[in-house]
Write an enzyme that holds these catalytic residues in place. Structure first.
Site, short mmCIF file in Angstrom:
data_model
loop_
_atom_site.label_atom_id
_atom_site.label_comp_id
_atom_site.label_asym_id
_atom_site.label_seq_id
_atom_site.Cartn_x
_atom_site.Cartn_y
_atom_site.Cartn_z
N ARG A 184 0.86 -1.19 0.00
CA ARG A 184 0.00 0.00 0.00
C ARG A 184 0.89 1.24 0.00
O ARG A 184 1.52 1.56 1.01
CB ARG A 184 -0.93 0.03 1.21
CG ARG A 184 -1.75 1.32 1.29
CD ARG A 184 -2.99 1.23 2.15
NE ARG A 184 -2.72 1.14 3.57
CZ ARG A 184 -3.67 1.23 4.51
NH1 ARG A 184 -4.94 1.41 4.16
NH2 ARG A 184 -3.37 1.12 5.79
N ASP B 114 -3.74 2.75 14.25
CA ASP B 114 -2.95 3.38 13.19
C ASP B 114 -3.55 4.75 12.93
O ASP B 114 -4.38 5.25 13.69
CB ASP B 114 -2.89 2.50 11.94
CG ASP B 114 -4.23 2.34 11.24
OD1 ASP B 114 -5.23 2.97 11.66
OD2 ASP B 114 -4.30 1.58 10.26
#
Length: 546
Positions: A169, A451
């Site tokens: 990603r 996160d």
């Protein structure tokens, strides 16, 4: 001496270690970065400006809706996305995590079908973190990845053929890489990440039986998906690779993207490997985009579940859309982590994971996400039992009919704003921002793996509550002064827990300074990562602003 790129127009401002120079920032790779930047950065910047203009319309009451100009694409039942690529037919459990060397090995060995190595929400993008991550990706693909811990423990990638398929990603379109200038202009973090991974690993990945695979984050328009498709085509042509070898899974993690799911698949067609429910970022996006309207004030984060109307509608539409077009519909993240020394609390957390994955597989998802290797076993058990075949693309969900009103129905039955929820949001925001400023992008907080996405929900809720003077379940009005007082108290609490020496060495006060400007209902940064990024930009021999 600053690093010499040996490529005209390419200036490297960050400190470069010898292994980064020899393995990653080669002249050939940097020439490829420059080619992508010069070709696509003007379009990227124009699309980001479209986001700004669309936000202004939403603030004026023009809410998101399905696009009339793309209705023909949605109505045409003849087109399909690509067939599953090698290594991506079975994605029943995907593990995600940062690109730290030890974590990459553990994720590859976890028993999950795939591993999403994350240069975005799980990674604090210091130049060293990014370049070390690219070394780790290259070593993984070239099958030479190992690690020796400070205590002498050796970590190696398993040799039994059960290694997870690697998916990368890159950073979202909004993020920059300020350590690299091209023709005097800061380069795109997205293009930088994609270019360096693709250039060094694309051919080798095909050689070992998979391919260059990507997760595409934070998009708000099918035109942004089109840009990725154009990048893919140029990249494949550049190295002589057949078009369609690259595959991209789009994260549907913005409210805008929810209205353009079919268009995303259509734009990527031969490169499409489906859509993913990026549910934490999705909640953040709903708050962020609709933040000026008091009708969309949400209760405590813990009350916003997957059965909340707008979340349920989004999931059902995603599964229907993917299966209509023959591509995978991936489920969301389980952020729980094992709780040591508390058997009852650990069982409750693991039961929550089990029930979440059971809901997903029964809804029709083809796979799911976990954040910790121990959760792979739980998710696999659920999906193996209820989906014994590699996927369930045959489940069409023709019964689903989701309207714009459904996607915007943020009513939470019984939802409340509590002091506990307020303090949890302040604590998570503060602790995550502190870790990110230290270079850690994925950290355990209150028995959850947090996160950037979950931190974004927390600070955005605080902003929203202050903006609209929301009331707690005890009737207390949430004012900027109230939140700043809570912030002071949470900082004092951390100071006592950490002790004077650790507290002084931490980035808590730096994080507090940033957070205090984000919870008064006035200033609102588009992303925490852009707000904080300047603080981790360190140039070779000098720190300055670009």
């Amino acid at each position: 001496m600053p690093f010499d790129s040996k490529v005209p127009g390419v200036t490297i401002l960050g400190k470069v270690k010898p292994e980064h120079a020899s393995e990653i920032l080669t002249p050939e790779a940097l020439q490829f970065v420059a080619t992508l930047h010069r070709t696509f950065n003007p379009t990227r910047k124009a699309l980001l400006q479209k986001r700004v203009l669309r936000q202004q319309q939403i603030d004026q009451g023009i809410l998101p809706d399905f696009l009339p100009e793309t209705k023909a694409i949605r109505d045409d039942v003849s087109w399909r996305g690509a067939a599953p690529a090698p290594g991506l037919a079975d994605r029943r459990v995907e593990i995600t995590g940062p690109v730290d060397r030890k974590m990459v090995i553990n994720a590859l060995n976890s028993g999950a079908a795939t591993f999403m190595a994350d240069f975005e929400d799980s990674n604090s993008p210091t130049f060293d973190n990014n370049l070390s991550g690219f070394v780790n990706m290259k070593d993984a693909i070239h099958q030479r990845l190992s690690y020796t811990a400070p205590n002498g423990k050796q970590y190696n990638v398993r040799k039994d053929g059960k290694v997870a398929t690697l998916i990368v990603r890159p950073r979202g379109w909004h993020l920059e890489e300020k350590h690299v200038l091209i023709d005097g202009e800061v380069t795109s973090g997205s293009l930088f990440d994609f270019a360096l991974y693709f250039f060094h690993n694309a051919k080798k990945s095909v050689e070992i039986g998979i391919g260059p695979y990507f997760y595409l984050p934070k998009m708000e328009s099918h035109l942004e998906a089109r840009l990725w498709n154009d990048v893919f085509n140029l990249a494949q042509d550049y190295i002589g690779m057949p078009r369609g070898t690259i595959r991209g899974t789009c994260l549907i993690e913005t409210i805008m993207a929810a209205f353009e799911m079919e268009e995303f698949i259509y734009e990527l067609r031969e490169h499409s490997s489906g859509l993913n429910c990026g549910r934490w970022d999705y909640i953040f996006s709903v708050i962020k985009k609709l933040r000026q309207d008091p009708k969309y004030v949400l209760p405590d984060r813990s009350d916003v579940s997957m059965t909340t109307p707008f979340m349920d509608a989004y999931v059902r539409l995603l599964i229907k859309t993917c299966h209509k077009r023959g591509v995978h519909a991936m489920g969301g993240m389980a952020a729980q982590i094992p709780i040591k020394n508390n058997e009852a609390a650990n069982k409750a957390a693991m039961d929550k994971v089990y029930n979440d994955k059971l809901r997903e597989v029964k809804a029709g998802h083809d796979g799911t996400w976990v954040a910790h290797p121990e959760l792979v076993k739980i998710a696999l058990k659920v999906f193996n039992e209820h989906m014994p075949q590699p996927n369930q693309l045959h489940i069409r969900r023709d019964d689903v009919h989701v309207t714009a009103k459904d996607l915007l129905n943020t009513h939470v039955q019984g939802g409340k704003i509590t002091e506990v929820g307020i303090r949890a949001n302040v604590s998570v925001s503060l602790m995550y921002m502190e870790a990110w400023l230290r270079g850690a992008g994925c950290v355990p907080i209150h028995n959850l793996m947090e996160d950037a996405a979950t931190a974004e929900i927390s600070r955005s809720q605080l902003w929203q509550w202050a903006r609209h003077q929301a009331k707690t379940d005890k009737g207390v009005t949430i004012t900027p002064q109230y939140l700043l007082k809570v912030l002071d108290e949470e900082v004092d609490k951390l100071a006592k827990e950490m002790g004077e020496q650790r507290f002084k060495a931490s980035k808590i006060l730096q994080a507090k300074k940033h957070l205090s400007g984000q919870i008064t209902g006035k200033d609102y940064a588009d992303f925490l990562t852009t707000l904080l990024y300047e603080d981790i930009v360190v140039y070779d021999d000098v720190k300055a602003k670009i």
